[in-house]
Design a protein around this motif. Structure first.
Motif, PDB file in Angstrom:
ATOM      1  N   ARG A  30      41.646  50.821  29.511  1.00  0.00           N
ATOM      2  CA  ARG A  30      42.098  49.485  29.094  1.00  0.00           C
ATOM      3  C   ARG A  30      42.619  48.746  30.317  1.00  0.00           C
ATOM      4  O   ARG A  30      43.562  49.188  30.980  1.00  0.00           O
ATOM      5  CB  ARG A  30      43.182  49.585  28.024  1.00  0.00           C
ATOM      6  CG  ARG A  30      42.731  50.324  26.772  1.00  0.00           C
ATOM      7  CD  ARG A  30      43.818  50.369  25.733  1.00  0.00           C
ATOM      8  NE  ARG A  30      43.937  49.100  25.024  1.00  0.00           N
ATOM      9  CZ  ARG A  30      44.864  48.862  24.088  1.00  0.00           C
ATOM     10  NH1 ARG A  30      45.746  49.798  23.787  1.00  0.00           N
ATOM     11  NH2 ARG A  30      44.911  47.700  23.475  1.00  0.00           N
ATOM     12  N   VAL A  31      41.997  47.625  30.606  1.00  0.00           N
ATOM     13  CA  VAL A  31      42.374  46.805  31.762  1.00  0.00           C
ATOM     14  C   VAL A  31      42.901  45.460  31.274  1.00  0.00           C
ATOM     15  O   VAL A  31      42.241  44.774  30.495  1.00  0.00           O
ATOM     16  CB  VAL A  31      41.160  46.583  32.699  1.00  0.00           C
ATOM     17  CG1 VAL A  31      41.538  45.631  33.840  1.00  0.00           C
ATOM     18  CG2 VAL A  31      40.674  47.919  33.260  1.00  0.00           C
ATOM     19  N   GLY A  32      44.097  45.107  31.693  1.00  0.00           N
ATOM     20  CA  GLY A  32      44.656  43.799  31.355  1.00  0.00           C
ATOM     21  C   GLY A  32      44.264  42.790  32.418  1.00  0.00           C
ATOM     22  O   GLY A  32      44.219  43.124  33.610  1.00  0.00           O
ATOM     23  N   PHE A  33      43.964  41.574  32.009  1.00  0.00           N
ATOM     24  CA  PHE A  33      43.588  40.514  32.946  1.00  0.00           C
ATOM     25  C   PHE A  33      44.508  39.329  32.674  1.00  0.00           C
ATOM     26  O   PHE A  33      44.470  38.729  31.604  1.00  0.00           O
ATOM     27  CB  PHE A  33      42.121  40.114  32.741  1.00  0.00           C
ATOM     28  CG  PHE A  33      41.563  39.232  33.820  1.00  0.00           C
ATOM     29  CD1 PHE A  33      40.751  39.756  34.813  1.00  0.00           C
ATOM     30  CD2 PHE A  33      41.842  37.874  33.840  1.00  0.00           C
ATOM     31  CE1 PHE A  33      40.235  38.940  35.814  1.00  0.00           C
ATOM     32  CE2 PHE A  33      41.326  37.049  34.829  1.00  0.00           C
ATOM     33  CZ  PHE A  33      40.517  37.588  35.819  1.00  0.00           C
ATOM     34  N   LEU A  34      45.364  39.015  33.642  1.00  0.00           N
ATOM     35  CA  LEU A  34      46.375  37.968  33.465  1.00  0.00           C
ATOM     36  C   LEU A  34      46.063  36.772  34.354  1.00  0.00           C
ATOM     37  O   LEU A  34      45.961  36.907  35.580  1.00  0.00           O
ATOM     38  CB  LEU A  34      47.762  38.517  33.803  1.00  0.00           C
ATOM     39  CG  LEU A  34      48.951  37.580  33.590  1.00  0.00           C
ATOM     40  CD1 LEU A  34      49.101  37.226  32.103  1.00  0.00           C
ATOM     41  CD2 LEU A  34      50.238  38.225  34.112  1.00  0.00           C
ATOM     42  N   ALA A  35      45.907  35.605  33.736  1.00  0.00           N
ATOM     43  CA  ALA A  35      45.542  34.401  34.481  1.00  0.00           C
ATOM     44  C   ALA A  35      46.365  33.214  34.031  1.00  0.00           C
ATOM     45  O   ALA A  35      46.786  33.132  32.874  1.00  0.00           O
ATOM     46  CB  ALA A  35      44.055  34.101  34.298  1.00  0.00           C
ATOM     47  N   ASP A  93      45.906  50.453  31.407  1.00  0.00           N
ATOM     48  CA  ASP A  93      45.861  51.357  32.560  1.00  0.00           C
ATOM     49  C   ASP A  93      46.045  50.614  33.877  1.00  0.00           C
ATOM     50  O   ASP A  93      46.593  51.165  34.840  1.00  0.00           O
ATOM     51  CB  ASP A  93      44.532  52.116  32.565  1.00  0.00           C
ATOM     52  CG  ASP A  93      44.366  52.985  31.332  1.00  0.00           C
ATOM     53  OD1 ASP A  93      45.105  53.976  31.217  1.00  0.00           O
ATOM     54  OD2 ASP A  93      43.509  52.659  30.482  1.00  0.00           O
ATOM     55  N   VAL A  94      45.584  49.380  33.931  1.00  0.00           N
ATOM     56  CA  VAL A  94      45.682  48.545  35.136  1.00  0.00           C
ATOM     57  C   VAL A  94      45.826  47.091  34.687  1.00  0.00           C
ATOM     58  O   VAL A  94      45.254  46.702  33.666  1.00  0.00           O
ATOM     59  CB  VAL A  94      44.426  48.676  36.040  1.00  0.00           C
ATOM     60  CG1 VAL A  94      44.571  47.806  37.291  1.00  0.00           C
ATOM     61  CG2 VAL A  94      44.170  50.110  36.438  1.00  0.00           C
ATOM     62  N   ILE A  95      46.557  46.294  35.471  1.00  0.00           N
ATOM     63  CA  ILE A  95      46.623  44.852  35.233  1.00  0.00           C
ATOM     64  C   ILE A  95      45.999  44.144  36.428  1.00  0.00           C
ATOM     65  O   ILE A  95      46.393  44.376  37.577  1.00  0.00           O
ATOM     66  CB  ILE A  95      48.075  44.363  35.053  1.00  0.00           C
ATOM     67  CG1 ILE A  95      48.701  44.987  33.801  1.00  0.00           C
ATOM     68  CG2 ILE A  95      48.116  42.831  34.949  1.00  0.00           C
ATOM     69  CD1 ILE A  95      50.171  44.635  33.615  1.00  0.00           C
ATOM     70  N   VAL A  96      45.024  43.287  36.169  1.00  0.00           N
ATOM     71  CA  VAL A  96      44.407  42.464  37.214  1.00  0.00           C
ATOM     72  C   VAL A  96      45.016  41.075  37.116  1.00  0.00           C
ATOM     73  O   VAL A  96      45.090  40.497  36.030  1.00  0.00           O
ATOM     74  CB  VAL A  96      42.874  42.389  37.034  1.00  0.00           C
ATOM     75  CG1 VAL A  96      42.250  41.460  38.079  1.00  0.00           C
ATOM     76  CG2 VAL A  96      42.258  43.778  37.137  1.00  0.00           C
TER      77      VAL A  96
END
Length: 328
Positions: A30-35, A93-96
């Motif tokens: 699960r990868v979070g993408f914050l913009a 698992d990771v935040i981009v």
């Protein structure tokens, strides 16, 4: 009895190995993408699409072994903390992160979940990493290197407006890197005997007022600091620059495609594709603090002849031949 126990143990180990292998293959990351700006979920999005494509090229398929939790503040920086908290609660698992404001908020939200910067100005000066070579904590990724190109921005602008004496610099006070960008531009401008007129904006209304102030202060051109919100408002900024007859420059090629005069900066789409390689390394066990922050090595110059014609200026041939793309 001892022999029987040994056979049972060996049989159990043989069965467990394939099960462990199957469990690893069945893992869904699960990868979070914050913009800050609007997120277009289609692969055609100039910036965010390449991240998705980069993950696919590395063998990650959404719905099979990858889930991306997209979170966008839709240009409203005050929404970022709640969105970052959502990603932390989901235990991704990771935040981009896309941009300096998003990275700053993610850093405050978690000190344990790895954070990959897809694009941010001056990660060291902003306090995201200890150094580019040894980030040291839970953050790594890619830098915009906007500070070092301030002299180049002015050099290009002077070739378009040779008698430039006052240049406005549009900055976003919510972007922690913009103070350094402004300072860098002022230092370069002082050597050229050009006065810098700082103009702050964090909303569409403030952008409108900033351009009115530029006109009152007799700005001869405007440089738009790279910022997620300014990219989102590219059309508005380009229209206002045209309305006030101000030659303008941004660090985003999208600005020229939105009607602006020029852009000079790195290929940010490539940054987002490269961010996927960082995510891949972290998911395979690498520690973010051990992964050096990448800096750009190539820069692009985009020019719009259409915008130049509307401003009544002629782009010198010496600049046109250097351009990576000229929009007619």
């Amino acid at each position: 009895m001892k022999r029987r126990r040994l056979l049972i143990a060996l049989f159990g180990a043989t069965c467990a190995a394939p099960l462990r292998s199957f469990a690893q293959q069945g893992k869904v990351w699960r990868v979070g993408f914050l913009a800050l700006r609007h997120v277009d979920f289609a692969d055609t999005d100039y910036y965010y699409g390449p991240f998705r494509q980069g993950m696919r090229e590395l063998g990650y398929v959404e719905g099979r072994n990858l889930g991306i939790e997209w979170r966008s503040a839709e240009g409203k920086v005050e929404r970022l903390p709640d969105l970052a908290a959502q990603l932390v609660q989901l235990k991704v698992d990771v935040i981009v992160t896309a941009g300096t404001p998003a990275t700053s908020v993610a850093q405050k939200a978690t000190a344990t979940i790895p954070i990959v910067i897809a694009a941010a100005t001056d990660p060291v000066g902003s306090g995201f990493v200890k150094s580019l070579s040894h980030p040291g904590a839970n953050i790594t990724g890619l830098s915009n290197l906007t500070l070092d190109i301030s002299p180049k921005n002015l050099e290009i602008m002077l070739s378009i407006v040779p008698r430039l004496s006052h240049v406005a610099v549009l900055v976003n006070p919510t972007n922690s890197a913009h103070a350094a960008i402004l300072k860098s531009t002022q230092a370069a401008a002082q050597k050229l005997n050009i006065k810098v007129l700082p103009a702050e904006a964090r909303t569409a209304q403030e952008i409108e007022r900033a351009f009115s102030a530029m006109a009152r202060e007799h700005a001869g051109a405007v440089i738009v600091a790279i910022d997620s919100f300014f990219i989102q408002q590219g059309r508005q900024i380009a229209d206002l620059a045209a309305k006030h007859r101000l030659p303008s420059m941004s660090g985003s090629r999208e600005y020229v495609e939105a009607g602006g005069l020029m852009s000079y900066g790195q290929n940010l789409a490539d940054n987002f594709r490269r961010a996927a390689t960082y995510v891949d390394k972290i998911l395979k066990g690498a520690k973010p603090g051990d992964l050096p922050v990448e800096q750009p090595t190539t820069f692009e110059l985009f020019i719009s002849r259409k915008a130049a014609k509307g401003l009544g200026i002629t782009i010198p041939q010496s600049i046109l031949v250097r351009a990576d793309r000229v929009i007619e």
